[in-house]
Design a protein around this motif. Structure first.
Motif, PDB file in Angstrom:
ATOM      1  N   ILE A 114       0.821  -1.211   0.000  1.00 54.96           N
ATOM      2  CA  ILE A 114       0.000   0.000   0.000  1.00 54.96           C
ATOM      3  C   ILE A 114       0.855   1.262   0.000  1.00 54.96           C
ATOM      4  O   ILE A 114       0.641   2.157  -0.832  1.00 54.96           O
ATOM      5  CB  ILE A 114      -1.011  -0.025   1.167  1.00 54.96           C
ATOM      6  CG1 ILE A 114      -2.096  -1.072   0.863  1.00 54.96           C
ATOM      7  CG2 ILE A 114      -1.640   1.350   1.384  1.00 54.96           C
ATOM      8  CD1 ILE A 114      -3.124  -1.252   1.940  1.00 54.96           C
ATOM      9  N   PRO A 115       1.852   1.408   0.906  1.00 51.70           N
ATOM     10  CA  PRO A 115       2.703   2.597   0.800  1.00 51.70           C
ATOM     11  C   PRO A 115       3.448   2.685  -0.528  1.00 51.70           C
ATOM     12  O   PRO A 115       3.694   3.778  -1.034  1.00 51.70           O
ATOM     13  CB  PRO A 115       3.675   2.468   1.976  1.00 51.70           C
ATOM     14  CG  PRO A 115       3.514   1.105   2.515  1.00 51.70           C
ATOM     15  CD  PRO A 115       2.147   0.635   2.131  1.00 51.70           C
ATOM     16  N   MET A 116       3.797   1.522  -1.128  1.00 52.02           N
ATOM     17  CA  MET A 116       4.476   1.551  -2.415  1.00 52.02           C
ATOM     18  C   MET A 116       3.558   2.087  -3.503  1.00 52.02           C
ATOM     19  O   MET A 116       3.959   2.908  -4.340  1.00 52.02           O
ATOM     20  CB  MET A 116       4.981   0.161  -2.785  1.00 52.02           C
ATOM     21  CG  MET A 116       5.614   0.081  -4.171  1.00 52.02           C
ATOM     22  SD  MET A 116       6.995   1.245  -4.400  1.00 52.02           S
ATOM     23  CE  MET A 116       8.254   0.481  -3.365  1.00 52.02           C
ATOM     24  N   ILE A 117       2.294   1.654  -3.518  1.00 53.13           N
ATOM     25  CA  ILE A 117       1.325   2.164  -4.495  1.00 53.13           C
ATOM     26  C   ILE A 117       1.171   3.668  -4.348  1.00 53.13           C
ATOM     27  O   ILE A 117       1.145   4.417  -5.331  1.00 53.13           O
ATOM     28  CB  ILE A 117      -0.036   1.449  -4.318  1.00 53.13           C
ATOM     29  CG1 ILE A 117       0.043   0.026  -4.863  1.00 53.13           C
ATOM     30  CG2 ILE A 117      -1.155   2.224  -5.008  1.00 53.13           C
ATOM     31  CD1 ILE A 117      -1.180  -0.811  -4.567  1.00 53.13           C
ATOM     32  N   ILE A 118       1.075   4.115  -3.102  1.00 54.55           N
ATOM     33  CA  ILE A 118       0.908   5.549  -2.849  1.00 54.55           C
ATOM     34  C   ILE A 118       2.148   6.323  -3.284  1.00 54.55           C
ATOM     35  O   ILE A 118       2.041   7.388  -3.921  1.00 54.55           O
ATOM     36  CB  ILE A 118       0.599   5.781  -1.356  1.00 54.55           C
ATOM     37  CG1 ILE A 118      -0.808   5.250  -1.040  1.00 54.55           C
ATOM     38  CG2 ILE A 118       0.709   7.257  -0.990  1.00 54.55           C
ATOM     39  CD1 ILE A 118      -1.115   5.120   0.428  1.00 54.55           C
ATOM     40  N   LEU A 119       3.329   5.798  -2.983  1.00 52.31           N
ATOM     41  CA  LEU A 119       4.566   6.469  -3.380  1.00 52.31           C
ATOM     42  C   LEU A 119       4.687   6.542  -4.906  1.00 52.31           C
ATOM     43  O   LEU A 119       5.056   7.586  -5.458  1.00 52.31           O
ATOM     44  CB  LEU A 119       5.772   5.741  -2.791  1.00 52.31           C
ATOM     45  CG  LEU A 119       7.147   6.362  -3.080  1.00 52.31           C
ATOM     46  CD1 LEU A 119       7.227   7.777  -2.505  1.00 52.31           C
ATOM     47  CD2 LEU A 119       8.268   5.497  -2.519  1.00 52.31           C
ATOM     48  N   VAL A 120       4.365   5.433  -5.574  1.00 55.32           N
ATOM     49  CA  VAL A 120       4.395   5.432  -7.041  1.00 55.32           C
ATOM     50  C   VAL A 120       3.408   6.458  -7.595  1.00 55.32           C
ATOM     51  O   VAL A 120       3.696   7.161  -8.568  1.00 55.32           O
ATOM     52  CB  VAL A 120       4.076   4.024  -7.590  1.00 55.32           C
ATOM     53  CG1 VAL A 120       3.861   4.060  -9.098  1.00 55.32           C
ATOM     54  CG2 VAL A 120       5.202   3.061  -7.251  1.00 55.32           C
ATOM     55  N   GLY A 121       2.240   6.568  -6.947  1.00 55.53           N
ATOM     56  CA  GLY A 121       1.250   7.543  -7.379  1.00 55.53           C
ATOM     57  C   GLY A 121       1.738   8.971  -7.246  1.00 55.53           C
ATOM     58  O   GLY A 121       1.534   9.798  -8.141  1.00 55.53           O
ATOM     59  N   ILE A 122       2.388   9.274  -6.118  1.00 58.22           N
ATOM     60  CA  ILE A 122       2.883  10.631  -5.895  1.00 58.22           C
ATOM     61  C   ILE A 122       4.006  10.963  -6.869  1.00 58.22           C
ATOM     62  O   ILE A 122       3.980  11.999  -7.546  1.00 58.22           O
ATOM     63  CB  ILE A 122       3.363  10.798  -4.440  1.00 58.22           C
ATOM     64  CG1 ILE A 122       2.183  10.638  -3.468  1.00 58.22           C
ATOM     65  CG2 ILE A 122       4.011  12.172  -4.241  1.00 58.22           C
ATOM     66  CD1 ILE A 122       2.577  10.633  -2.003  1.00 58.22           C
ATOM     67  N   ILE A 123       4.991  10.074  -6.960  1.00 59.38           N
ATOM     68  CA  ILE A 123       6.125  10.331  -7.856  1.00 59.38           C
ATOM     69  C   ILE A 123       5.670  10.283  -9.314  1.00 59.38           C
ATOM     70  O   ILE A 123       6.172  11.034 -10.156  1.00 59.38           O
ATOM     71  CB  ILE A 123       7.243   9.304  -7.611  1.00 59.38           C
ATOM     72  CG1 ILE A 123       7.800   9.475  -6.197  1.00 59.38           C
ATOM     73  CG2 ILE A 123       8.364   9.461  -8.638  1.00 59.38           C
ATOM     74  CD1 ILE A 123       8.849   8.448  -5.826  1.00 59.38           C
TER      75      ILE A 123
END
Length: 510
Positions: A128-137
């Motif tokens: 979940i944090p990886m999906i969010i990080l990919v979304g932000i970047i």
């Protein structure tokens, strides 16, 4: 399946959102809106000149009067300056140059494969944090992230036992609610800096902005908002939608060609980074300031940030295309670039009209007078500091519900608020940062973004009874907590006096 669907009787929240949607839909297209504003500026300049509206500049004590654009001189100036207004528009060239790199990286498939690799290869405990990080970047890729990542995240999380709406909403909220945050410099940074520079030059004609002037704050915001979004997902989104027992979609595996493309692209990125470091680290490095040796102040590195960013997208995009066989010939290369640049047609048309509008606003002196009068009023009532910052962010967040385009809003607001805050003692980069926070936090819940309709259509493939209210209710906590914690971060940054980016302090020194 335990999703919350829209009630037959609309709630107060649904009614409020419906009113916002209706009001926003009544606004004309941004091109027509800018044309109407330009006409209004011309008429107001005539009326203000009749009433001899003026203001005294706190910078040099000069009296600034309104220039009547309906006078003979004003009419000739508008007519003869039309082409120059367009060609000299600061963000135009920078955005088109950046788009050469970003567009090729998107067209070749580099962005899509990179997101798939990042998400698919991540363990469950940090998915979940990886999906969010990919979304932000991934914001740096523009529309590609908003379209590709949410459905991909829904499918991936489904395989981990989560409801697909969890991935859909978390990814969508990350790509739009944290829109300005990033550890990379992209087209949105260039766009924002261009409009900020135009506004600041009404006070200081020598002011030069740069795309990295919010970089320090935005890089920290990336990690900060990833933590906030992860907490919201576990606290609100997962409990709201529960488990899922419906049919599952298989996500696409990364092919051998795509893996080869990523390998080629990553190797090219390593060489690019080494090349830049070789031109920056030595005291006599080519990209340093030739007189002072500074890496930041007046350096070739900062003056070349736009072409450097373009190269960092263009070169990996080319090597990915070669490895993945999406670029097999020079015709493929030219075709990808052509298709990427063809998407800029609406932007170029918008720039032509907005360039005239901004030129009229600056030539009439209305922007300077409004800014001076506004600053005097705020000082007179003692409205400065944190209450002023928070009020401005909330104002922008509300406007964002009605006008989705970030560049359209900042084109209208920058000529007024950048000089106003400069007269109050704040650097243009700080005003820009406040704007970018307000412009981001309500993105997930505004019906003005076409992506919301796309997300709704995908959600209805999973549950036909899902309505817009279901999505917005699920996205609303992200908007609230992004707003609260991002403002807190800004206040802490302001109180500590840290620079927002290279050459971008909090305060403006006249």
């Amino acid at each position: 399946m335990s999703t919350q669907t829209k009630n037959s009787k609309p709630s107060f929240f649904d009614k409020m959102l419906n009113r916002i949607e209706v009001a926003g839909n009544r606004l004309p297209d941004p091109i027509v809106l800018f044309a109407m504003i330009a006409l209004i500026i011309v008429v107001i300049s005539w009326l203000a000149s009749i009433f001899k509206w003026s203001a005294v500049s706190p910078v040099d004590g000069e009296t600034i009067t309104v220039h009547n654009l309906l006078s003979k001189d004003g009419f000739i100036e508008m007519l003869t300056g039309m082409v120059k207004n367009f060609s000299d528009f600061p963000p135009l060239g920078a955005v088109l140059v950046i788009m050469l790199g970003v567009g090729l990286a998107d067209e070749s498939g580099y962005f899509k494969t990179m997101m798939k690799r990042a998400v698919v290869s991540t363990p469950k405990r940090i998915i979940i944090p990886m999906i969010i990080l990919v979304g932000i970047i991934g914001n740096v890729a523009g529309d590609a992230t908003q379209i590709v990542l949410p459905p991909l995240a829904a499918t991936i999380l489904m395989t981990f036992g989560f409801h697909p709406f969890v991935g859909l909403l978390a990814a969508y909220a990350a790509t739009l609610g944290a829109f300005s945050a990033n550890i990379l410099i992209g087209m949105t940074d260039v766009l924002a800096a261009g409009f900020t520079e135009i506004g600041a030059q009404t006070v200081d004609p020598n002011f030069v902005g740069n795309a990295a002037m919010n970089y320090y704050f935005l890089a920290v915001s990336t990690i900060f908002l990833m933590i906030v979004a992860t907490w919201v997902t576990y606290k609100f989104t997962i409990p709201r939608f529960g488990t899922y027992d419906g049919p599952q979609e298989a996500h696409e595996a990364i092919t051998a060609d795509e893996k080869r493309g990523l390998k080629f692209a990553n190797i090219s990125l390593i060489f690019l980074v080494l090349a830049i470091l070789a031109m920056v680290i030595p005291e006599s490095g080519w990209l340093r300031n030739p007189e002072t040796g500074s890496i930041i102040q007046g350096s070739h590195l900062m003056n070349s940030i736009v072409p450097i960013v373009m190269i960092f997208f263009l070169v990996p995009g080319i090597f990915y295309g070669i490895g993945a066989k999406t670029i097999r010939s020079t015709k493929d290369f030219g075709g990808h670039l052509g298709r990427a640049m063809s998407t800029m047609g609406p932007y170029i048309a918008l720039v032509f009209i907005s360039a005239q509008m901004l030129a009229y606003f600056n030539s009439s002196n209305l922007g300077q007078i409004i800014a001076i009068k506004g600053a005097e009023t705020l000082e007179g009532i003692g409205f400065k500091g944190i209450p002023l910052f928070v009020s401005f962010i909330f104002f922008v967040a509300f406007v964002n519900l009605l006008i989705g385009s970030a560049s359209a809003k900042w084109a209208m607001l920058a000529p007024v608020f950048v000089p106003m805050f400069m007269y109050l003692g704040y650097h243009p980069a700080f005003t820009q940062m406040m704007y970018r926070i307000g412009d981001s936090i309500t993105n997930p819940i505004t019906p003005m973004f076409p992506y919301l309709v796309f997300i709704l259509s995908y959600a209805q493939r999973i549950d036909k009874k899902v309505g817009l209210g279901t999505l917005i209710a699920g996205l609303f906590p992200y908007t609230i907590f992004f707003g609260v914690f991002w403002i807190i971060l800004l206040i802490v940054w302001y109180l500590t006096g840290l620079p927002l980016g290279p050459g971008a302090p909090i305060y403006w020194n006249n």
